[in-house]
Design a protein around this motif. Structure first.
Motif, PDB file in Angstrom:
ATOM      1  N   TRP A   1      -6.763   7.390  -2.934  1.00  0.00           N
ATOM      2  CA  TRP A   1      -6.271   6.589  -1.729  1.00  0.00           C
ATOM      3  C   TRP A   1      -7.537   7.068  -0.413  1.00  0.00           C
ATOM      4  CZ3 TRP A   1      -3.794   2.380  -1.934  1.00  0.00           C
ATOM      5  CH2 TRP A   1      -2.997   2.125  -3.054  1.00  0.00           C
TER       6      TRP A   1
ATOM      7  N   THR B   1       0.780  -1.206  -0.137  1.00  0.00           N
ATOM      8  CA  THR B   1       0.122  -0.051   0.015  1.00  0.00           C
ATOM      9  C   THR B   1       0.952   1.307  -0.064  1.00  0.00           C
ATOM     10  OG1 THR B   1      -1.838  -1.140   0.992  1.00  0.00           O
ATOM     11  CG2 THR B   1      -1.880   1.083   1.375  1.00  0.00           C
TER      12      THR B   1
ATOM     13  N   ARG C   1      -3.502  11.564  -5.090  1.00  0.00           N
ATOM     14  CA  ARG C   1      -3.433  10.794  -4.248  1.00  0.00           C
ATOM     15  C   ARG C   1      -4.584  10.801  -3.270  1.00  0.00           C
ATOM     16  NH1 ARG C   1       2.980  11.607  -2.363  1.00  0.00           N
ATOM     17  NH2 ARG C   1       3.659  10.360  -3.815  1.00  0.00           N
TER      18      ARG C   1
ATOM     19  N   TYR D   1       1.094   3.907  -2.899  1.00  0.00           N
ATOM     20  CA  TYR D   1       0.914   5.421  -2.547  1.00  0.00           C
ATOM     21  C   TYR D   1       1.874   6.205  -3.157  1.00  0.00           C
ATOM     22  CZ  TYR D   1      -0.331   9.608  -0.233  1.00  0.00           C
ATOM     23  OH  TYR D   1      -0.643  10.816   0.227  1.00  0.00           O
TER      24      TYR D   1
END
Length: 293
Positions: A76, A60, A72, A64
């Protein structure tokens, strides 16, 4: 030349907390970006994982880190694994940022947030608000897809979709043996302090093949190198794990349990510290092995 970097899911095992682990993973991603790796592959080492800093956390944070900064939040949102992403070093890869300039005619990467009628979509490309744009006739877009936007004016906003983003560093997950058995794996190297010492002569032998065939290089975890991960005795690596990659002999010589490396290589043969961290080993190894013949 294609370059694939393989790291274990236990990569953050020695970090004292999530903040330190996040910073470490940021420099792993940065090393892979600096030396133009195409793929950063996380292979499972569940025995070496500790607590919440497991393979899911590693993947993860790496994904990212390789997401364009202005996308982002859209992609996310808020996740527990991303609590300390503010410490990540910037990658500043063209595949993330588009063109470097903010001037008229600059390119930005965007994400489609809404698909409307009449070949129009709304795109978040890092401006104050998503903007409505025409979709080129040769393209079909869906919500969540990424696009490249050329901005000709910011006040007022004038922009158009000009294509899909150039593929940069991708984060993947697969077994170590599967990654090494790919037809396009190229020269398959295990980076280990138990391997053959890298010398100028050895680099001359390797450079031509790597440039021609590409490179796949695997790394271990803190206090848990590749021999430990694979269940291979270090002495076996020293005596049996060295393959001679020269014009006269391309035969693999693998220690028992080796999933298919061509060479076990010590890329920091004269290390002055008892421990070379994985992110440090990435910089040292890729700086040498990506040199052109």
């Amino acid at each position: 030349m294609t370059t694939r970097v393989l790291v274990p899911s236990s990569l953050a095992r020695e970090a004292e907390d999530k903040r330190e682990a996040t910073r470490k993973l940021g420099y792993v991603a940065r090393a892979a970006t600096i030396f133009r790796a195409d793929r950063l592959i996380v292979f499972p080492d569940r025995e070496g994982e500790t607590g919440k800093l497991d393979g899911g956390f590693v993947r993860t944070v790496l994904r990212y880190a390789t997401t364009p900064p202005h996308l982002r939040k859209e992609i996310w949102g808020k996740r527990d694994e991303l609590e300390y992403v503010g410490v990540l070093p910037p990658l500043r890869a063209p595949s993330q940022t588009g063109s470097e300039s903010d001037d008229s005619g600059s390119k930005r990467h965007g994400i489609v947030t809404e698909v409307g009628p009449d070949q129009r979509v709304r795109v978040n490309c890092g401006l104050q608000h998503p903007i409505s744009l025409n979709v080129p006739s040769e393209m079909a877009l869906e919500q969540g897809e990424r696009v490249t936007v050329r901005i000709s004016s910011r006040r007022p906003v004038r922009a158009k979709i000009v294509g899909k983003p150039t593929q940069g560093l991708s984060i993947e997950q697969t077994d170590l043996s599967a990654a090494l058995s790919r037809e396009d794996a190229g020269v398959r190297i295990a980076a280990s302090r138990f391997g053959e010492a890298l010398t100028v002569g050895k680099l001359e032998t390797l450079a031509g093949r790597i440039e021609r065939d590409g490179l796949t290089v695997a790394f271990g975890a803190p206090e848990r190198g590749l021999p430990a991960i694979l269940g291979i005795d270090a002495d076996t690596v020293r005596t049996d794990g060295v393959a001679r990659l020269d014009a006269a002999d391309d035969t693999d010589v693998e220690p028992n349990g080796d999933p298919g490396f061509d060479l076990w290589l010590n890329t920091v043969p004269n290390q002055g510290s008892d421990v070379v961290r994985t992110e440090e080993a990435l910089f040292a190894t890729l700086a040498s092995l990506t040199l052109r013949a």
